[in-house]
Design a protein around this motif. Structure first.
Motif, PDB file in Angstrom:
ATOM      1  N   LYS A   9       0.718   5.425  -0.363  1.00 20.78           N
ATOM      2  CA  LYS A   9      -0.234   6.534  -0.343  1.00 20.78           C
ATOM      3  C   LYS A   9       0.521   7.842  -0.224  1.00 20.78           C
ATOM      4  O   LYS A   9       1.439   7.960   0.576  1.00 20.78           O
ATOM      5  CB  LYS A   9      -1.171   6.354   0.851  1.00 20.78           C
ATOM      6  CG  LYS A   9      -2.338   7.285   0.869  1.00 20.78           C
ATOM      7  CD  LYS A   9      -3.302   6.921   1.985  1.00 20.78           C
ATOM      8  CE  LYS A   9      -4.355   8.017   2.083  1.00 20.78           C
ATOM      9  NZ  LYS A   9      -5.240   7.869   3.222  1.00 20.78           N
ATOM     10  N   LEU A  61     -11.896  -5.602  -5.068  1.00 19.82           N
ATOM     11  CA  LEU A  61     -10.796  -4.711  -5.393  1.00 19.82           C
ATOM     12  C   LEU A  61      -9.463  -5.416  -5.212  1.00 19.82           C
ATOM     13  O   LEU A  61      -9.302  -6.193  -4.287  1.00 19.82           O
ATOM     14  CB  LEU A  61     -10.817  -3.495  -4.471  1.00 19.82           C
ATOM     15  CG  LEU A  61     -11.851  -2.424  -4.758  1.00 19.82           C
ATOM     16  CD1 LEU A  61     -11.794  -1.361  -3.672  1.00 19.82           C
ATOM     17  CD2 LEU A  61     -11.595  -1.793  -6.102  1.00 19.82           C
ATOM     18  N   ARG A  91      -5.661   5.013  -7.340  1.00 18.54           N
ATOM     19  CA  ARG A  91      -6.573   6.128  -7.058  1.00 18.54           C
ATOM     20  C   ARG A  91      -5.778   7.419  -7.160  1.00 18.54           C
ATOM     21  O   ARG A  91      -4.705   7.524  -6.567  1.00 18.54           O
ATOM     22  CB  ARG A  91      -7.154   6.016  -5.644  1.00 18.54           C
ATOM     23  CG  ARG A  91      -7.966   4.778  -5.374  1.00 18.54           C
ATOM     24  CD  ARG A  91      -8.494   4.817  -3.950  1.00 18.54           C
ATOM     25  NE  ARG A  91      -8.955   3.515  -3.498  1.00 18.54           N
ATOM     26  CZ  ARG A  91      -9.288   3.218  -2.245  1.00 18.54           C
ATOM     27  NH1 ARG A  91      -9.198   4.133  -1.312  1.00 18.54           N
ATOM     28  NH2 ARG A  91      -9.702   2.018  -1.915  1.00 18.54           N
ATOM     29  N   LYS A 107       0.856  -1.190   0.000  1.00 24.89           N
ATOM     30  CA  LYS A 107       0.000   0.000   0.000  1.00 24.89           C
ATOM     31  C   LYS A 107       0.892   1.239   0.000  1.00 24.89           C
ATOM     32  O   LYS A 107       1.686   1.426   0.912  1.00 24.89           O
ATOM     33  CB  LYS A 107      -0.890   0.002   1.240  1.00 24.89           C
ATOM     34  CG  LYS A 107      -2.019  -1.017   1.178  1.00 24.89           C
ATOM     35  CD  LYS A 107      -3.003  -0.826   2.321  1.00 24.89           C
ATOM     36  CE  LYS A 107      -4.262  -1.647   2.097  1.00 24.89           C
ATOM     37  NZ  LYS A 107      -4.116  -3.081   2.158  1.00 24.89           N
ATOM     38  N   SER A 143      -6.618  -4.059 -13.810  1.00 28.04           N
ATOM     39  CA  SER A 143      -6.511  -3.146 -12.677  1.00 28.04           C
ATOM     40  C   SER A 143      -7.787  -2.338 -12.514  1.00 28.04           C
ATOM     41  O   SER A 143      -8.564  -2.205 -13.458  1.00 28.04           O
ATOM     42  CB  SER A 143      -5.326  -2.193 -12.878  1.00 28.04           C
ATOM     43  OG  SER A 143      -4.122  -2.923 -12.947  1.00 28.04           O
ATOM     44  N   GLU A 168      -2.319   5.189  -3.981  1.00 29.45           N
ATOM     45  CA  GLU A 168      -3.264   6.300  -3.912  1.00 29.45           C
ATOM     46  C   GLU A 168      -2.516   7.617  -3.856  1.00 29.45           C
ATOM     47  O   GLU A 168      -1.638   7.803  -3.017  1.00 29.45           O
ATOM     48  CB  GLU A 168      -4.138   6.154  -2.661  1.00 29.45           C
ATOM     49  CG  GLU A 168      -5.194   7.240  -2.537  1.00 29.45           C
ATOM     50  CD  GLU A 168      -6.173   6.992  -1.411  1.00 29.45           C
ATOM     51  OE1 GLU A 168      -6.099   5.941  -0.773  1.00 29.45           O
ATOM     52  OE2 GLU A 168      -7.012   7.882  -1.175  1.00 29.45           O
ATOM     53  N   LYS A 183      -5.756  -6.067  -3.895  1.00 28.84           N
ATOM     54  CA  LYS A 183      -5.211  -5.769  -2.578  1.00 28.84           C
ATOM     55  C   LYS A 183      -4.153  -4.669  -2.658  1.00 28.84           C
ATOM     56  O   LYS A 183      -3.971  -3.898  -1.741  1.00 28.84           O
ATOM     57  CB  LYS A 183      -4.577  -7.042  -2.046  1.00 28.84           C
ATOM     58  CG  LYS A 183      -4.425  -7.130  -0.565  1.00 28.84           C
ATOM     59  CD  LYS A 183      -3.749  -8.445  -0.236  1.00 28.84           C
ATOM     60  CE  LYS A 183      -4.222  -8.977   1.069  1.00 28.84           C
ATOM     61  NZ  LYS A 183      -3.684 -10.313   1.344  1.00 28.84           N
ATOM     62  N   THR A 184      -3.424  -4.631  -3.759  1.00 27.31           N
ATOM     63  CA  THR A 184      -2.364  -3.631  -3.915  1.00 27.31           C
ATOM     64  C   THR A 184      -3.011  -2.283  -4.192  1.00 27.31           C
ATOM     65  O   THR A 184      -3.787  -2.128  -5.119  1.00 27.31           O
ATOM     66  CB  THR A 184      -1.460  -4.005  -5.108  1.00 27.31           C
ATOM     67  OG1 THR A 184      -1.050  -5.354  -4.949  1.00 27.31           O
ATOM     68  CG2 THR A 184      -0.262  -3.102  -5.189  1.00 27.31           C
ATOM     69  N   LEU A 185      -2.659  -1.305  -3.361  1.00 22.41           N
ATOM     70  CA  LEU A 185      -3.292   0.009  -3.476  1.00 22.41           C
ATOM     71  C   LEU A 185      -2.237   1.084  -3.609  1.00 22.41           C
ATOM     72  O   LEU A 185      -1.314   1.164  -2.796  1.00 22.41           O
ATOM     73  CB  LEU A 185      -4.152   0.269  -2.228  1.00 22.41           C
ATOM     74  CG  LEU A 185      -4.718   1.679  -2.059  1.00 22.41           C
ATOM     75  CD1 LEU A 185      -5.646   2.042  -3.199  1.00 22.41           C
ATOM     76  CD2 LEU A 185      -5.465   1.800  -0.733  1.00 22.41           C
ATOM     77  N   GLN A 190      -4.925  -1.545  -7.612  1.00 21.98           N
ATOM     78  CA  GLN A 190      -5.955  -0.531  -7.489  1.00 21.98           C
ATOM     79  C   GLN A 190      -5.237   0.817  -7.462  1.00 21.98           C
ATOM     80  O   GLN A 190      -4.404   1.056  -6.598  1.00 21.98           O
ATOM     81  CB  GLN A 190      -6.745  -0.724  -6.194  1.00 21.98           C
ATOM     82  CG  GLN A 190      -7.976   0.146  -6.119  1.00 21.98           C
ATOM     83  CD  GLN A 190      -8.576   0.157  -4.710  1.00 21.98           C
ATOM     84  OE1 GLN A 190      -9.253   1.084  -4.341  1.00 21.98           O
ATOM     85  NE2 GLN A 190      -8.319  -0.851  -3.923  1.00 21.98           N
TER      86      GLN A 190
END
Lengths: 144, 389
Positions: free
Chosen positions: B154, B187, B209, B152, B223, B193, B189-191, B207
C-alpha cells in the motif's frame, strides 16, 4: 441525519464501549494523569488521551499505547479529541502504528483534534491512518 | 561535561534484526522493527549539561567534554532549544559516520520477507528483490524491482513493480477476521493499493486499487481492479472485473472463450462501489450472526443472558450498515452524468461473453469482434468500430 450534540455522542459512545468492552475493562495506571486506557473483550481496545502530550510525558504515552494491546487484540481505537500533540509524540504514534501494522492489528484514530489532524496533513501522513469521525464508524469497527 | 541523550536506538543495525519484544511483552515473528520512523520536527537527541543534571543515566560512549551536536544530513538544531537535534524531514534515523542522519528513501537490499518483516515507512521504499508471500508493506511511494507475490502493498503515492504481481487464493470482502459466509464475487487476497498511479508489467489473481491511473505493460489475468483514473492494458485482459470511471484501453485481447467472465463496470466512483460491496458483505455477515445469536438465545434463560449483549451489538451494527447502504445508494444515482464520458476502447480481439456495464446500461458481447469502442448513449451501451488511420 439526526442532529447529535457532543454530549449525546460521548454518552452513546460510552454505552457502546461499556457494552463491547464489558465489565473486564481495566483502567490505566496513568488514568490520574493525561491518559485513560481500556483493554476490553471482543478483540477491541480503546484508549482516550487528553491534555498536552509532549516530550516530557512521551515515555508514559508510549507505555499507555502499548499497554492497550493484548494477545488477541485485533482493533485499537485511539481517541485524541481533547489532546494536543507535539511532533515528537506524533513520531511515537507513528512508531506505534508501524508496530500495529507489523502485527496485523488495525489502528483507528477517533475524531482527532484539529491541531493533530492539521499536523498529520502537513506531514503528509494522513493517508497512513484510518480515521473514525462518528459513533457509527466506531460501531462498525467493534467486532461482534 | 555533556551527555547526549537519544530518543531513538543508536545501536540499531538492520542486518542484525530479531522479532521485537514490545513493552507489553508480546513478540510477533513478522515484525522485526526494520526501520526507525521519524517525522519532521521530531526531537532525535538532546545534549544534557551534567553539571546541572548530574543524576542522568549515561552511556559512556556519548559523554563529551565540550558541547557537541552530531548533526548529519536532514537534521538540524531545534530553533528554540539549540541543545536538541530535530529531524527536518520524514524518514528513518540512523548513525552514519558518527553523525545522526535522517534518510527519506529506504532501500531494502533483497527480498521483503522473513529477514525484514513487515515494513511501515513514512518515506519512500525501494525493494531490490521480491515482496514475498504473506508480508505487508506500506510507504509513501514504492518501487519493487522484483515480483510482488501474495502480499499487501500500500502506498499513499505511486507504486511501480518491475517484474509483475502474481497472487493466489481468494478471500471475501468483509474486514471481519472471524469466519464469514460465502459472498458472490470474492476479492483476491493479494492487494496492491496506490493513492496515486500504478505501473506494472503484468498481474494475475490480484486486487489492484489506484486513485490515479493504472498502466499494465503486459497482460491482466483474473484480477479485480478499481481505478479512479484511466486504465491501460497493453496485453490481454482476461477474466476478472474492472471498475473504472474514465477511459479503459485494452490493446490486446479482451475476454476469453472459457473460464471466468470478463466484466468492465464504468460510470460510478469505483471506491464508492467498493465501499458498497463491503457494506453488503458486512450486512450479509451480520444477518448470519444475528440469526445465530437469536437461535442460541432462544435455548434457555442462561443462554439468553449470555448472548444478550452480542445480539444488541449486532443489531446496532446492522442498523448502521443499512443506513450507510441507503445513503451510499442515494449518492450513486447522482453520478450518472459521469457515465456519458466513459469509454472502453478494445483495440484487439473482443471475445464473446464479455460483460460491459456503463452507468445503467448493460451489454454482453455475443460474437467475436475487434477494434471496438463502447460508450453509453440514451441509457444503452453501444459500440462502434475505431477509425483506421
Amino acid at each position: 441525519m439526526d442532529d447529535v450534540t457532543n454530549s449525546d455522542v460521548l454518552e452513546g459512545l460510552s454505552d457502546l464501549l461499556t457494552l463491547s468492552l464489558g465489565e473486564s475493562k481495566s483502567g490505566s495506571p496513568y488514568a490520574c494523569r493525561s491518559f485513560s486506557a481500556y483493554s476490553g473483550e471482543r478483540h477491541t481496545a480503546y484508549g482516550r488521551f487528553h491534555d498536552r502530550i509532549s516530550l516530557s510525558n512521551n515515555t508514559e504515552f508510549r507505555s499507555a499505547l502499548y499497554g492497550l494491546v493484548g494477545e488477541n487484540t485485533n482493533n485499537v481505537i485511539l481517541d485524541f479529541k481533547d489532546a494536543f500533540m507535539t511532533r515528537s509524540t506524533l513520531g511515537t504514534l507513528v512508531a506505534f502504528a508501524a508496530s500495529m501494522h507489523g502485527r496485523n492489528v488495525r489502528m483507528y484514530i477517533y475524531r482527532p483534534a484539529m491541531q493533530i489532524k492539521a499536523a498529520l496533513i502537513e506531514l503528509k501522513l494522513a493517508s497512513f491512518f484510518r480515521f473514525l469521525n462518528s459513533e457509527d464508524d466506531v460501531t462498525m469497527v467493534v467486532l461482534v | 561535561m555533556y551527555y547526549l541523550h537519544h530518543y531513538f536506538e543508536p545501536d540499531f543495525r538492520h542486518t542484525q534484526l530479531s522479532p521485537v519484544r514490545e513493552p507489553d511483552g508480546l513478540v510477533s515473528p513478522r515484525y522485526l522493527g526494520y526501520v526507525q520512523n521519524v517525522v519532521a520536527g521530531q526531537v532525535l537527541a538532546e545534549l544534557i549539561d551534567l553539571d546541572r543534571f548530574p543524576d542522568v543515566a549515561r552511556d559512556p560512549r556519548f559523554l563529551y567534554p565540550e558541547r557537541h551536536l552530531p548533526i548529519g544530513p536532514n537534521c538540524a538544531a531545534h530553533s528554540e532549544n539549540p541543545d536538541k537535534i530535530v529531524a527536518v524531514t520524514n524518514g528513518y534515523v540512523f548513525y552514519n559516520e558518527g553523525l545522526i542522519s535522517v534518510k527519506r528513501l529506504l532501500n531494502v537490499r533483497g527480498n521483503l520477507g522473513f529477514h525484514t518483516g513487515n515494513i511501515f515507512f513514512v518515506g519512500d521504499v525501494a525493494v531490490h528483490g521480491d515482496v514475498q508471500t504473506g508480508f505487508a508493506l506500506q510507504a509513501a511511494n514504492i518501487l519493487v524491482k522484483g515480483h510482488i507475490e501474495s502480499s499487501k502493498v500500500k502506498a499513499s503515492g505511486d507504486i511501480v513493480c518491475l517484474e509483475g504481481i502474481r497472487g493466489s487464493d481468494e478471500s471475501t470482502f468483509s474486514d471481519d477476521p472471524e469466519k464469514n459466509p460465502d459472498i458472490e464475487m470474492p476479492l483476491p487476497k493479494t492487494l496492491v493499493e496506490a493513492g496515486g498511479n500504478l505501473r506494472l508489467p503484468f498481474c494475475e489473481r490480484v486486487q489492484l486499487r489506484a486513485r490515479g491511473n493504472i498502466i499494465i505493460d503486459g497482460s491482466c489475468l483474473h484480477s479485480t481492479i478499481y481505478v479512479g483514473g484511466n486504465l491501460v492494458v497493453k496485453g490481454r485482459l482476461q477474466g476478472g472485473t474492472v471498475v473504472a470511471n474514465g477511459l479503459v484501453y485494452i490493446e490486446g485481447r479482451m475476454g476469453s472463450d472459457y473460464g471466468d467472465p470478463t466484466r468492465i463496470m464504468m460510470g460510478y466512483d469505483p471506491f464508492d462501489f467498493l465501499t458498497l460491496q463491503k457494506i453488503e458483505s458486512q450486512i450479509a455477515y451480520l444477518k448470519d450472526r444475528k440469526g445465530f445469536f437469536e437461535s442460541m438465545s432462544a435455548r434457555n434463560h442462561v443462554m439468553e443472558q449470555e448472548y444478550a449483549s452480542r445480539l444488541y451489538l449486532v443489531e446496532r451494527k446492522l442498523k448502521v450498515a443499512m443506513r450507510k447502504h441507503r445513503l451510499l445508494w442515494a449518492r450513486f444515482s447522482q453520478d450518472e452524468k459521469s457515465s456519458l464520458k466513459c469509454r472502453l476502447m478494445a483495440q484487439g480481439t473482443v471475445m464473446p461473453g464479455c460483460e460491459i456495464f456503463i452507468g445503467c446500461g448493460y451489454y454482453k458481447t455475443a460474437d467475436m469482434d475487434s477494434d471496438l469502442t463502447f460508450f453509453l448513449d440514451n441509457d444503452e451501451v453501444k459500440s462502434r468500430r475505431n477509425k483506421k488511420k
